[in-house]
Design a protein around this motif. Structure first.
Motif, PDB file in Angstrom:
ATOM      1  N   VAL A 262       0.856  -1.182   0.000  1.00 44.51           N
ATOM      2  CA  VAL A 262       0.000   0.000   0.000  1.00 44.51           C
ATOM      3  C   VAL A 262       0.899   1.242   0.000  1.00 44.51           C
ATOM      4  N   PRO A 263       0.357   2.398  -0.342  1.00 41.40           N
ATOM      5  CA  PRO A 263       1.173   3.618  -0.274  1.00 41.40           C
ATOM      6  C   PRO A 263       1.651   3.894   1.145  1.00 41.40           C
ATOM      7  N   VAL A 264       2.918   4.251   1.268  1.00 38.05           N
ATOM      8  CA  VAL A 264       3.534   4.506   2.568  1.00 38.05           C
ATOM      9  C   VAL A 264       4.239   5.850   2.522  1.00 38.05           C
TER      10      VAL A 264
ATOM     11  N   PRO B  52       8.390  -0.773  -1.716  1.00 35.47           N
ATOM     12  CA  PRO B  52       8.268  -0.336  -3.110  1.00 35.47           C
ATOM     13  C   PRO B  52       7.431   0.925  -3.291  1.00 35.47           C
ATOM     14  N   LYS B  53       6.401   1.112  -2.472  1.00 34.08           N
ATOM     15  CA  LYS B  53       5.492   2.250  -2.646  1.00 34.08           C
ATOM     16  C   LYS B  53       5.715   3.332  -1.589  1.00 34.08           C
ATOM     17  N   ALA B  54       6.938   3.460  -1.109  1.00 32.09           N
ATOM     18  CA  ALA B  54       7.233   4.438  -0.059  1.00 32.09           C
ATOM     19  C   ALA B  54       7.717   5.753  -0.622  1.00 32.09           C
ATOM     20  N   ALA B  55       7.304   6.843   0.047  1.00 32.63           N
ATOM     21  CA  ALA B  55       7.862   8.174  -0.169  1.00 32.63           C
ATOM     22  C   ALA B  55       8.498   8.611   1.144  1.00 32.63           C
TER      23      ALA B  55
ATOM     24  N   ARG C  94      -0.129  19.556   6.155  1.00 32.33           N
ATOM     25  CA  ARG C  94      -0.100  19.815   4.718  1.00 32.33           C
ATOM     26  C   ARG C  94       0.455  18.599   3.964  1.00 32.33           C
ATOM     27  N   LEU C  95       1.484  17.996   4.523  1.00 32.05           N
ATOM     28  CA  LEU C  95       2.080  16.818   3.895  1.00 32.05           C
ATOM     29  C   LEU C  95       1.078  15.662   3.844  1.00 32.05           C
ATOM     30  N   LEU C  96       0.380  15.438   4.960  1.00 34.06           N
ATOM     31  CA  LEU C  96      -0.626  14.372   4.980  1.00 34.06           C
ATOM     32  C   LEU C  96      -1.776  14.676   4.034  1.00 34.06           C
TER      33      LEU C  96
ATOM     34  N   HIS D 241      -4.633  12.870  -0.574  1.00 32.91           N
ATOM     35  CA  HIS D 241      -5.263  13.242  -1.841  1.00 32.91           C
ATOM     36  C   HIS D 241      -4.707  12.406  -2.992  1.00 32.91           C
ATOM     37  N   GLN D 242      -3.412  12.246  -3.036  1.00 33.68           N
ATOM     38  CA  GLN D 242      -2.809  11.463  -4.117  1.00 33.68           C
ATOM     39  C   GLN D 242      -3.217  10.000  -4.030  1.00 33.68           C
TER      40      GLN D 242
END
Length: 306
Positions: A219-221, A244-247, A268-270, A275-276
């Motif tokens: 999942v996105p991380v 793999p899906k980490a920022a 703001r970051l969250l 949103h993405q």
């Protein structure tokens, strides 16, 4: 007072604010459900925000005996929150101890091949004691800190541990906010905090021994850390390079409790991350972006897509 019961019979206090896509916030060792107030006030305008106190943190139940406290229990308590509130999945946001729980939740419930229980994972201030060079000392420090709590109480912990090298940044930026956080820390259960240190923090595995399971998170991380939170910098890089899906986001001139120290930047970051994720897709890292010549500590091979 709203409570839910975990699958091993421990009552956890929780607060449920707002409506919409759910966010579950998981607090750090020095915090509790109140530590997320800047996030709840912001996100509850558009999201359903759930905060809770971990076992050992009043007004949740304080079980006796360190065997009721473990990394696995923190993971399963997070699952119990979702189950009790009938949430098939949620954005999960954890800081420090809560970030470890969030990461382990991801390993168990968001791995490839199974329906994920999280829409996304935010892992902030994660990794204290995880690096092999610091692991044994961190476990010894947890045991010593537990002994200090039992001998000198929470006020002494707040006046010492609460002013540590990754917390003075918060004190220097926001004295009023820092004083509030320290006062809340002093209110914690001494027995619950000592049990947490002995049963959970002094026994949790090193992230560097779990890289295969971490790499399976699908999942996105969002990994976030302060640039002056020395204990978490290298582990945060490990997570970025492994998932793999980490920022990765690094907060400038910031310490450990970044959600309180820099609430506007954190929110703001969250906001942008959620949103993405919700508009989709959030793809895995392009393998061509890996750079094996600078791959981090531990000598793992370069990143490869699943």
């Amino acid at each position: 007072m709203a409570t839910l019961t975990t699958d091993d019979g421990v009552k956890l206090y929780y607060e449920d604010t707002g409506a919409g896509t759910p966010i579950v916030f998981v607090h750090e060792f020095a915090g509790d459900h109140r530590s997320w107030e800047p996030q709840v006030r912001h996100f509850s305008r558009r999201y359903r925000c759930i905060t809770y106190c971990a076992r050992g943190y009043l007004p949740s139940e304080v079980p006796e005996g360190i065997e009721r406290y473990s990394q696995e229990r923190w993971r399963e308590d997070l699952r119990s929150v979702l189950d009790a509130l009938d949430l098939p999945a949620a954005h999960v946001v954890g800081l420090s101890m809560g970030a470890f729980a969030t990461l382990h939740f991801g390993m168990r419930y968001c791995a490839r091949g199974a329906p994920p229980r999280a829409l996304s994972l935010t892992v902030a201030g994660c990794g204290t004691g995880a690096h092999p060079a610091a692991y044994a000392q961190a476990q010894a420090d947890s045991r010593a800190l537990a002994a200090s709590i039992r001998g000198k109480g929470m006020a002494h912990l707040a006046a010492t541990y609460g002013h540590g090298p990754a917390r003075v940044q918060f004190r220097n930026k926001d004295p009023r906010g820092f004083a509030e956080a320290i006062a809340q820390l002093a209110e914690h259960s001494a027995e619950g905090s000592a049990n947490t240190l002995l049963g959970y923090q002094a026994r949790r595995p090193s992230l560097y021994d779990l890289t295969d399971a971490i790499a399976a998170i699908d999942v996105p991380v969002l990994v976030a850390t302060g640039d002056e939170d020395e204990a978490c910098l290298e582990p945060s890089l490990l997570l970025k390079r492994t998932i793999p899906k980490a920022a990765l986001a690094v907060f400038p001139r910031s310490g450990h409790a970044i959600n309180l120290e820099e609430p506007v930047m954190f929110n703001r970051l969250l906001d942008d991350f959620f949103h993405q994720v919700e508009r989709g897709p959030w793809p895995a890292r392009d393998p061509a972006a890996a750079c094996p010549s600078i791959y981090g500590p531990g000598g793992r091979p370069p990143f490869t897509a699943p």
